[in-house]
Design an enzyme around this catalytic site. Structure first.
Site, PDB file in Angstrom:
ATOM      1  N   ARG A   1      15.455  36.529  36.659  1.00 51.71           N
ATOM      2  CA  ARG A   1      14.098  36.012  36.389  1.00 51.71           C
ATOM      3  C   ARG A   1      13.124  36.366  37.495  1.00 51.71           C
ATOM      4  O   ARG A   1      11.920  36.487  37.275  1.00 51.71           O
ATOM      5  CB  ARG A   1      14.164  34.494  36.251  1.00 51.71           C
ATOM      6  CG  ARG A   1      14.832  34.109  34.950  1.00 51.71           C
ATOM      7  CD  ARG A   1      14.884  32.637  34.783  1.00 51.71           C
ATOM      8  NE  ARG A   1      13.520  32.091  34.698  1.00 51.71           N
ATOM      9  CZ  ARG A   1      13.248  30.844  34.342  1.00 51.71           C
ATOM     10  NH1 ARG A   1      14.216  30.031  34.057  1.00 51.71           N
ATOM     11  NH2 ARG A   1      12.009  30.408  34.289  1.00 51.71           N
TER      12      ARG A   1
ATOM     13  N   LYS B   1      34.273  33.735  34.447  1.00 50.56           N
ATOM     14  CA  LYS B   1      34.735  32.369  34.284  1.00 50.56           C
ATOM     15  C   LYS B   1      33.706  31.414  34.870  1.00 50.56           C
ATOM     16  O   LYS B   1      32.930  31.853  35.714  1.00 50.56           O
ATOM     17  CB  LYS B   1      36.102  32.176  34.928  1.00 50.56           C
ATOM     18  CG  LYS B   1      36.094  32.022  36.448  1.00 50.56           C
ATOM     19  CD  LYS B   1      37.446  31.634  36.958  1.00 50.56           C
ATOM     20  CE  LYS B   1      37.548  30.168  37.248  1.00 50.56           C
ATOM     21  NZ  LYS B   1      37.204  29.789  38.615  1.00 50.56           N
TER      22      LYS B   1
ATOM     23  N   HIS C   1      39.443  37.268  38.058  1.00 57.36           N
ATOM     24  CA  HIS C   1      39.527  38.239  39.158  1.00 57.36           C
ATOM     25  C   HIS C   1      40.938  38.339  39.752  1.00 57.36           C
ATOM     26  O   HIS C   1      41.269  39.308  40.416  1.00 57.36           O
ATOM     27  CB  HIS C   1      38.436  38.002  40.217  1.00 57.36           C
ATOM     28  CG  HIS C   1      38.746  36.893  41.173  1.00 57.36           C
ATOM     29  ND1 HIS C   1      38.542  35.580  40.869  1.00 57.36           N
ATOM     30  CD2 HIS C   1      39.239  36.908  42.431  1.00 57.36           C
ATOM     31  CE1 HIS C   1      38.899  34.832  41.896  1.00 57.36           C
ATOM     32  NE2 HIS C   1      39.331  35.613  42.873  1.00 57.36           N
TER      33      HIS C   1
ATOM     34  N   LYS D   1      43.584  41.767  41.476  1.00 53.13           N
ATOM     35  CA  LYS D   1      44.170  41.850  42.818  1.00 53.13           C
ATOM     36  C   LYS D   1      45.332  42.841  42.805  1.00 53.13           C
ATOM     37  O   LYS D   1      46.152  42.834  41.886  1.00 53.13           O
ATOM     38  CB  LYS D   1      44.675  40.474  43.267  1.00 53.13           C
ATOM     39  CG  LYS D   1      43.536  39.521  43.623  1.00 53.13           C
ATOM     40  CD  LYS D   1      44.095  38.204  44.105  1.00 53.13           C
ATOM     41  CE  LYS D   1      43.006  37.150  44.231  1.00 53.13           C
ATOM     42  NZ  LYS D   1      42.229  37.209  45.449  1.00 53.13           N
TER      43      LYS D   1
ATOM     44  N   GLU E   1      44.390  27.198  49.623  1.00 51.62           N
ATOM     45  CA  GLU E   1      43.150  27.618  50.280  1.00 51.62           C
ATOM     46  C   GLU E   1      42.851  26.677  51.441  1.00 51.62           C
ATOM     47  O   GLU E   1      43.185  25.484  51.377  1.00 51.62           O
ATOM     48  CB  GLU E   1      41.989  27.562  49.290  1.00 51.62           C
ATOM     49  CG  GLU E   1      42.146  28.488  48.107  1.00 51.62           C
ATOM     50  CD  GLU E   1      40.906  28.466  47.234  1.00 51.62           C
ATOM     51  OE1 GLU E   1      40.047  29.343  47.398  1.00 51.62           O
ATOM     52  OE2 GLU E   1      40.795  27.566  46.391  1.00 51.62           O
TER      53      GLU E   1
ATOM     54  N   ASP F   1      39.574  24.817  37.373  1.00 56.05           N
ATOM     55  CA  ASP F   1      39.051  25.888  38.225  1.00 56.05           C
ATOM     56  C   ASP F   1      40.115  26.944  38.552  1.00 56.05           C
ATOM     57  O   ASP F   1      39.797  28.123  38.676  1.00 56.05           O
ATOM     58  CB  ASP F   1      38.514  25.258  39.523  1.00 56.05           C
ATOM     59  CG  ASP F   1      37.854  26.278  40.429  1.00 56.05           C
ATOM     60  OD1 ASP F   1      36.961  27.005  39.945  1.00 56.05           O
ATOM     61  OD2 ASP F   1      38.232  26.376  41.620  1.00 56.05           O
TER      62      ASP F   1
ATOM     63  N   HIS G   1      43.718  31.356  36.800  1.00 56.52           N
ATOM     64  CA  HIS G   1      44.439  32.191  37.763  1.00 56.52           C
ATOM     65  C   HIS G   1      45.953  31.917  37.778  1.00 56.52           C
ATOM     66  O   HIS G   1      46.761  32.838  37.701  1.00 56.52           O
ATOM     67  CB  HIS G   1      43.890  31.988  39.180  1.00 56.52           C
ATOM     68  CG  HIS G   1      42.404  32.208  39.288  1.00 56.52           C
ATOM     69  ND1 HIS G   1      41.732  33.143  38.550  1.00 56.52           N
ATOM     70  CD2 HIS G   1      41.469  31.604  40.051  1.00 56.52           C
ATOM     71  CE1 HIS G   1      40.443  33.113  38.862  1.00 56.52           C
ATOM     72  NE2 HIS G   1      40.262  32.182  39.778  1.00 56.52           N
TER      73      HIS G   1
ATOM     74  N   LYS H   1      42.596  22.890  47.718  1.00 55.73           N
ATOM     75  CA  LYS H   1      41.615  23.279  48.737  1.00 55.73           C
ATOM     76  C   LYS H   1      41.836  22.447  49.992  1.00 55.73           C
ATOM     77  O   LYS H   1      42.408  21.367  49.943  1.00 55.73           O
ATOM     78  CB  LYS H   1      40.205  23.037  48.193  1.00 55.73           C
ATOM     79  CG  LYS H   1      39.899  23.895  46.972  1.00 55.73           C
ATOM     80  CD  LYS H   1      38.428  24.212  46.871  1.00 55.73           C
ATOM     81  CE  LYS H   1      38.129  25.056  45.655  1.00 55.73           C
ATOM     82  NZ  LYS H   1      38.431  26.468  45.837  1.00 55.73           N
TER      83      LYS H   1
HETATM   84  C1  BG6 Z   1      37.634  31.142  41.995  1.00 59.72           C
HETATM   85  C2  BG6 Z   1      37.553  29.635  42.072  1.00 59.72           C
HETATM   86  O1  BG6 Z   1      37.814  31.544  40.664  1.00 59.72           O
HETATM   87  O2  BG6 Z   1      38.723  31.584  42.783  1.00 59.72           O
HETATM   88  C3  BG6 Z   1      37.382  29.201  43.514  1.00 59.72           C
HETATM   89  O3  BG6 Z   1      36.446  29.194  41.300  1.00 59.72           O
HETATM   90  C4  BG6 Z   1      38.478  29.768  44.370  1.00 59.72           C
HETATM   91  O4  BG6 Z   1      37.352  27.780  43.615  1.00 59.72           O
HETATM   92  C5  BG6 Z   1      38.607  31.273  44.170  1.00 59.72           C
HETATM   93  O5  BG6 Z   1      38.172  29.502  45.730  1.00 59.72           O
HETATM   94  C6  BG6 Z   1      39.827  31.823  44.868  1.00 59.72           C
HETATM   95  O6  BG6 Z   1      39.796  33.220  44.831  1.00 59.72           O
HETATM   96  P1  BG6 Z   1      40.482  34.112  45.976  1.00 59.72           P
HETATM   97  O7  BG6 Z   1      40.311  35.505  45.484  1.00 59.72           O
HETATM   98  O8  BG6 Z   1      39.761  33.816  47.233  1.00 59.72           O
HETATM   99  O9  BG6 Z   1      41.906  33.673  46.033  1.00 59.72           O
END
Ligand code: BG6
Length: 487
Positions: free
Chosen positions: A51, A151, A181, A185, A219, A238, A243, A334
């Site tokens: 925008r 996502k 994603h 990897k 994480e 999430d 994942h 986390k």
């Molecule tokens: C994302 C989540 O899809 O993946 C995040 O929304 C998370 O909360 C992240 O931190 C982790 O990705 P990576 O590649 O850092 O392991």
């Protein structure tokens, strides 16, 4: 070791949300790296659309700054950056109105020019239907067009279904690239290479020889500035629904006949459909508390009564011949004590020890490290050196990909850049199909509804720890222990 770079076909890539966080942190720096690697043809064009009122020059400057900040390329090669910037354009577009769409249409090259046309929806899912609709109504969606969606793909089964239906009104499944994603990897793809490229593992890859499997994605970061999104999602939506489920599928699926999109995705879907519902006693949810320095979860999300989980551990089973009665332990959270993603395949003990009870109980463990220090370790049992009888010890057969493959392996392609190049090549193998996403929600929805109905609160855990004690108990009570991060 020099990796081969095969340039892709010329393309027009429109990034909706082209000034947003994901575009600046991941998509554009990733494209720049592909440019530097010689994979982006000179006549490829990247068109930022958002925008904000910007012109091409303003956008080029913004992207240049993003690459300097997030590019992971060491010192940015100014000449290369300048050449890359020439391939960038910008159009101010209103996703919910008609503003800017004609200008965007004029910028795109005609179908006859045989240029791949892709639209990346790097925006919240609430805008997906509007964008899909307008791409179609403004005549920008010819049969070869691809759309890329991020996502979260829905919040539950119902919303995911609605999204799938909305997108299906304008595009067919072959045109829709749903990003997870984790599938981009390097080591995640290596899972398939290891399983199906070696004779060694596959014969043992089943309930007869495997005691259990663990998947940990830990994480150290908290929820950061994403509180409003995260507090509505939690670790289950999430991370697990997408994942961890994808990792579980790649570990557990039957060998696909070919490495092609539908063969692989059919097998993954079968795994999700064979997952049993999870017993509430086999789920532990946690929420981090302050370590005195950093915020607690509730402070981070500014919701003092939040019952959302920032940690989850669960035990599940796949009801099929290969995996009957083999527990899969999944864990993610986390603000834990380390950043480590690891899959551990723990094999059974030998049926009989010829060395007697003094030699101890030993199990082979194959650990696949996704990050950091990508690689694999196979724990094998050998004789402890020295005289005095036959005592056994476990030693690692360790392979770090960086050591084995040289420095280039350390610069592994970022997940996003690989996935975007796959979109241009028209390869959907590493993208989720609509039915896969819906099946994943069908499994997670009842678990979430269960704890919401019971009003369960997550267990507090100290930031910087291994998660709540109950998560350790979940596995310890089965006579097993977590691996991968410090306990
Ligand atoms: C994302 C989540 O899809 O993946 C995040 O929304 C998370 O909360 C992240 O931190 C982790 O990705 P990576 O590649 O850092 O392991």
């Amino acid at each position: 070791m020099v990796s081969r770079v095969i340039p892709v076909d010329p393309f027009d890539l429109v990034i909706f949300g082209g000034t947003g966080d994901l575009a600046r942190r991941k998509i554009l720096p990733g494209l720049f790296r592909r440019f530097c690697a010689g994979q982006m043809p000179e006549n490829a064009r990247i068109i930022g659309a958002a925008r904000q009122d910007l012109d091409d020059d303003g956008y080029r400057k913004m992207v240049g700054e993003a690459i300097e900040e997030f590019g992971k390329v060491g010192k940015v090669d100014k000449k290369a950056l300048k050449a890359f910037q020439k391939q960038l354009h910008y159009v101010a577009v209103d996703a919910k109105g008609d503003g800017g769409w004609d200008a965007l249409g004029k910028l795109l090259r005609d179908e006859e020019e045989e240029v791949v046309r892709a639209f990346y929806f790097s925006v919240g899912p609430s805008l997906f239907p509007d964008l899909a609709e307008r791409i179609r109504s403004h005549g920008l969606a010819h049969a070869g067009v691809r759309i890329v969606v991020e996502k979260p793909f829905g919040h539950d089964l119902e919303s995911a279904r609605e999204l799938n239906e909305e997108l299906a009104r304008h595009f067919n499944e072959r045109q829709i690239y749903r990003i997870d994603h984790y599938l981009g990897k390097e080591t995640v793809q290596n899972l398939m290479a290891v399983r199906f490229g070696n004779m060694l593992f596959e014969p043992l890859w089943n309930a007869q020889y495997v005691d259990h499997i663990q998947i940990t994605v830990a994480e150290t970061v908290g929820v950061g500035g994403r509180g409003p999104y995260y507090d509505k999602s939690g670790a289950m939506r999430d991370m697990v629904q997408n994942h961890l489920m994808q990792l579980l599928c790649l570990i557990a699926m039957e060998p696909p006949a070919r490495f092609d999109p539908d063969a692989v995705r059919d097998e993954k879907l079968k795994v999700i459909r064979a997952l049993d519902p999870v017993d509430p006693d086999s789920i532990v949810r946690g929420q981090y508390t302050s370590d005195g320095e950093a915020n607690s979860y509730r402070e981070d999300v500014e919701n003092p009564l939040s019952k959302t989980e920032s940690f989850i551990a669960l035990k599940c089973y796949i009801s099929n011949w290969r995996w009957a009665n083999t527990p899969f332990y999944l864990r993610t959270g986390k603000r834990l004590n380390s950043r480590a993603s690891e899959i551990a395949v723990v094999f059974k003990e030998t049926p009989h020890s010829i060395f007697g009870i003094d030699s101890g109980r030993h199990r082979n463990v194959l650990s696949i490290r996704l990050q950091p220090n990508e690689g694999m370790t196979l724990g094998v049992t050998i004789k402890e050196p020295g005289p005095g009888g036959m005592r056994l010890i476990d030693v690692p057969l360790d392979m770090s990909f960086a050591d084995a493959l040289g420095p280039e392996a350390e610069e592994v392609t970022d997940a996003y850049e690989r996935l975007i190049m796959d979109v241009i090549r028209g390869n959907q193998t590493l993208f989720m199909r609509g039915d896969e996403v819906e099946a994943a929600w069908s499994w997670t929805d009842p678990l979430i509804e269960g704890w919401e109905r019971r009003g369960d609160s997550p267990k507090p855990y100290d930031a910087g720890s291994a998660g709540p004690d109950d998560a350790a108990f979940l596995i310890n009570k089965d006579g097993r222990r977590w691996r991968g991060i410090k306990s």
